[in-house]
Design an enzyme around this catalytic site. Structure first.
Site, mmCIF file in Angstrom:
data_model
loop_
_atom_site.group_PDB
_atom_site.id
_atom_site.type_symbol
_atom_site.label_atom_id
_atom_site.label_comp_id
_atom_site.label_asym_id
_atom_site.label_seq_id
_atom_site.Cartn_x
_atom_site.Cartn_y
_atom_site.Cartn_z
ATOM 1 N N ASP A 110 -76.535 -59.907 -52.739
ATOM 2 C CA ASP A 110 -75.730 -59.639 -53.965
ATOM 3 C C ASP A 110 -74.138 -59.743 -53.651
ATOM 4 O O ASP A 110 -73.770 -59.795 -52.660
ATOM 5 C CB ASP A 110 -75.949 -58.432 -54.630
ATOM 6 C CG ASP A 110 -75.138 -58.080 -56.037
ATOM 7 O OD1 ASP A 110 -75.408 -59.167 -56.847
ATOM 8 O OD2 ASP A 110 -74.473 -57.074 -56.085
ATOM 9 N N SER A 111 -73.310 -60.001 -54.595
ATOM 10 C CA SER A 111 -72.015 -59.937 -54.489
ATOM 11 C C SER A 111 -71.374 -58.663 -53.844
ATOM 12 O O SER A 111 -70.334 -58.490 -53.702
ATOM 13 C CB SER A 111 -71.153 -60.336 -55.952
ATOM 14 O OG SER A 111 -71.698 -59.533 -56.972
ATOM 15 N N TYR B 178 -68.073 -61.648 -58.584
ATOM 16 C CA TYR B 178 -68.160 -63.141 -58.614
ATOM 17 C C TYR B 178 -68.041 -63.159 -60.313
ATOM 18 O O TYR B 178 -67.695 -64.422 -60.450
ATOM 19 C CB TYR B 178 -69.655 -63.576 -58.482
ATOM 20 C CG TYR B 178 -69.925 -63.543 -56.844
ATOM 21 C CD1 TYR B 178 -69.130 -63.304 -56.047
ATOM 22 C CD2 TYR B 178 -70.993 -64.283 -56.425
ATOM 23 C CE1 TYR B 178 -69.150 -63.440 -54.591
ATOM 24 C CE2 TYR B 178 -71.371 -64.301 -55.193
ATOM 25 C CZ TYR B 178 -70.476 -64.003 -54.273
ATOM 26 O OH TYR B 178 -70.806 -63.938 -52.939
ATOM 27 N N GLY B 179 -68.479 -62.436 -61.258
ATOM 28 C CA GLY B 179 -68.453 -62.694 -62.664
ATOM 29 C C GLY B 179 -67.296 -63.287 -63.060
ATOM 30 O O GLY B 179 -67.465 -64.378 -64.058
ATOM 31 N N CYS C 225 -78.724 -61.345 -57.641
ATOM 32 C CA CYS C 225 -77.338 -61.632 -58.493
ATOM 33 C C CYS C 225 -77.628 -62.691 -59.593
ATOM 34 O O CYS C 225 -77.918 -63.775 -59.193
ATOM 35 C CB CYS C 225 -76.500 -61.897 -57.501
ATOM 36 S SG CYS C 225 -74.742 -62.083 -58.312
ATOM 37 N N ASN C 226 -77.433 -62.262 -60.646
ATOM 38 C CA ASN C 226 -77.487 -63.072 -62.052
ATOM 39 C C ASN C 226 -76.382 -64.055 -62.019
ATOM 40 O O ASN C 226 -76.739 -65.389 -61.862
ATOM 41 C CB ASN C 226 -77.382 -62.428 -63.237
ATOM 42 C CG ASN C 226 -78.483 -61.475 -63.441
ATOM 43 O OD1 ASN C 226 -79.380 -61.999 -64.239
ATOM 44 N ND2 ASN C 226 -78.667 -60.367 -63.040
ATOM 45 N N GLU D 59 -68.899 -50.564 -59.139
ATOM 46 C CA GLU D 59 -68.465 -50.647 -57.760
ATOM 47 C C GLU D 59 -67.546 -49.510 -57.522
ATOM 48 O O GLU D 59 -67.453 -49.228 -56.253
ATOM 49 C CB GLU D 59 -67.847 -51.944 -57.702
ATOM 50 C CG GLU D 59 -68.511 -53.304 -57.562
ATOM 51 C CD GLU D 59 -69.070 -53.491 -56.354
ATOM 52 O OE1 GLU D 59 -68.769 -53.242 -55.499
ATOM 53 O OE2 GLU D 59 -70.300 -53.902 -56.503
ATOM 54 N N CYS E 103 -77.359 -58.391 -65.379
ATOM 55 C CA CYS E 103 -76.505 -58.220 -64.003
ATOM 56 C C CYS E 103 -77.227 -57.093 -63.348
ATOM 57 O O CYS E 103 -77.552 -56.124 -63.795
ATOM 58 C CB CYS E 103 -75.034 -57.912 -64.714
ATOM 59 S SG CYS E 103 -74.167 -57.167 -63.373
ATOM 60 N N THR E 104 -77.224 -57.398 -62.025
ATOM 61 C CA THR E 104 -77.936 -56.275 -61.246
ATOM 62 C C THR E 104 -77.345 -54.953 -60.786
ATOM 63 O O THR E 104 -77.600 -53.787 -60.424
ATOM 64 C CB THR E 104 -78.446 -56.987 -59.816
ATOM 65 O OG1 THR E 104 -77.246 -57.524 -59.134
ATOM 66 C CG2 THR E 104 -79.524 -57.956 -60.057
ATOM 67 N N HIS E 105 -76.047 -55.066 -61.441
ATOM 68 C CA HIS E 105 -75.042 -53.712 -61.311
ATOM 69 C C HIS E 105 -75.311 -52.862 -62.544
ATOM 70 O O HIS E 105 -75.378 -51.659 -62.542
ATOM 71 C CB HIS E 105 -73.660 -54.294 -61.406
ATOM 72 C CG HIS E 105 -72.864 -54.502 -60.239
ATOM 73 N ND1 HIS E 105 -73.383 -55.740 -59.631
ATOM 74 C CD2 HIS E 105 -72.104 -54.073 -59.476
ATOM 75 C CE1 HIS E 105 -72.692 -56.074 -58.656
ATOM 76 N NE2 HIS E 105 -71.708 -54.790 -58.430
HETATM 77 N N1 DGL Z 1 -74.530 -58.144 -59.693
HETATM 78 C C1 DGL Z 1 -73.967 -59.397 -60.142
HETATM 79 C C2 DGL Z 1 -75.033 -60.197 -61.283
HETATM 80 O O1 DGL Z 1 -76.091 -59.853 -61.304
HETATM 81 C C3 DGL Z 1 -72.714 -59.473 -60.812
HETATM 82 C C4 DGL Z 1 -71.493 -58.870 -60.012
HETATM 83 C C5 DGL Z 1 -70.057 -59.702 -59.920
HETATM 84 O O2 DGL Z 1 -69.372 -59.855 -60.940
HETATM 85 O O3 DGL Z 1 -70.079 -59.897 -58.797
HETATM 86 O O4 DGL Z 1 -74.637 -60.759 -61.974
#
Ligand code: DGL
Length: 278
Positions: free
Chosen positions: A10-11, A42-43, A73-74, A155, A187-189
């Site tokens: 994941d990011s 990453y978003g 991570c999506n 985060e 989003c996995t967060h």
């Molecule tokens: N966990 C990431 C996802 O599922 C996104 C987090 C990010 O923006 O890096 O999209």
């Protein structure tokens, strides 16, 4: 049987929600987790950049001998899935699991009125990956909403309180107005925010997370491909490893909070600059 670890990427911290579900369903398996904390989030990044970072991290996991790659991570899935499948599955026979289609399928069997909401990062929503995944399902209406600031709250470990609640109301109100009965946390967060998201959406709305659905796919793929770890003897506990690309002191602390006691030391890895990736 294959005793190599499962690589989960994941990011940052969000993929730990997928790792948790994988450990619960597959307790004999060993996890090698990599969070790209040097580049999170990453978003908000351009898709091409998220793609290079993703492939750099997946290269690292592949070079460490994992038997399967889980893109937890999506945003990374939306940016790099087809490249990753070509690079690792077609070229190296490492199966690649992702988070978008398992969650989309779960939402289809969950919705009662065929009105599905999707929340995710800016990049995931813009990529329309969920719209595409659900496009072939007759009668389903999909409503999307980017929630760009959720990741920064997670985060830094801020998952409750008035500030996040106000933000959640602002993001989620338009979806409530559309009468969605099922909400994909794309989003996995976001599973770390199910308290506040559930409270704002109300009891009638079912929340679908990538973590459960993706862990089920991981279970099925390992079983179907004969790649499960051999049964462990009493006292032979799996030794999970956690890697991060950045120097954060928050990551180890929050990783323990979000995943649990299985997180031991978090080691820092230095990856080549993305420009060097073929
Ligand atoms: N966990 C990431 C996802 O599922 C996104 C987090 C990010 O923006 O890096 O999209």
């Amino acid at each position: 049987m294959d005793n190599a670890p499962i690589g989960i990427f994941d990011s940052g911290l969000g993929g730990l929600t997928v790792a948790r579900a994988v450990i619960d369903k597959l307790p004999d398996e060993e996890i090698l987790y990599l969070g790209d904390t040097a580049h999170t989030p990453y978003g908000p990044r351009p898709i091409a950049q998220a793609r290079s970072f993703t492939l750099g991290c997946l290269d690292e996991l592949a070079s460490r001998g994992v038997k399967m790659l889980v893109i937890a991570c999506n945003t990374a899935t939306a940016a790099a899935l087809s490249d990753a499948r070509e690079r690792y599955w077609i070229d190296a026979h490492i199966p690649v699991i992702e988070v978008i289609s398992p969650a989309a399928r779960q939402a289809v069997v969950t919705t009662r009125r065929q009105r599905i909401g999707v929340i995710g990062t800016e990049a995931t929503i813009q990529s329309e990956a969920y719209l595409n995944a659900l496009a072939a399902v007759p009668g389903v209406k999909v409503f999307q909403q980017a929630c760009p600031r959720f990741v920064e709250f997670v985060e830094r470990g801020q998952t409750t309180g008035p500030e996040i609640e106000e933000l959640a109301r602002e993001y989620l109100e338009p979806l409530k107005e559309q009468g969605v009965d099922t909400l994909i946390l794309g989003c996995t967060h976001y599973p770390l925010l199910t308290g506040v998201i559930g409270r704002v959406m109300g009891e009638g709305v079912s929340l679908v997370t990538s973590s459960e659905a993706t862990a089920n796919v991981t279970y099925n793929e390992l079983t179907d491909r004969g790649l499960l770890h051999e049964p462990r003897a009493d006292g032979d506990e799996p030794c999970h490893q956690f890697l991060a690309t950045g120097e954060s002191t928050m990551f180890p602390r929050l990783a323990k909070r979000f995943l649990g006691p299985e997180v031991g030391n978090v080691h820092q890895v230095h990856l080549p600059e993305p420009g060097a990736i073929a």
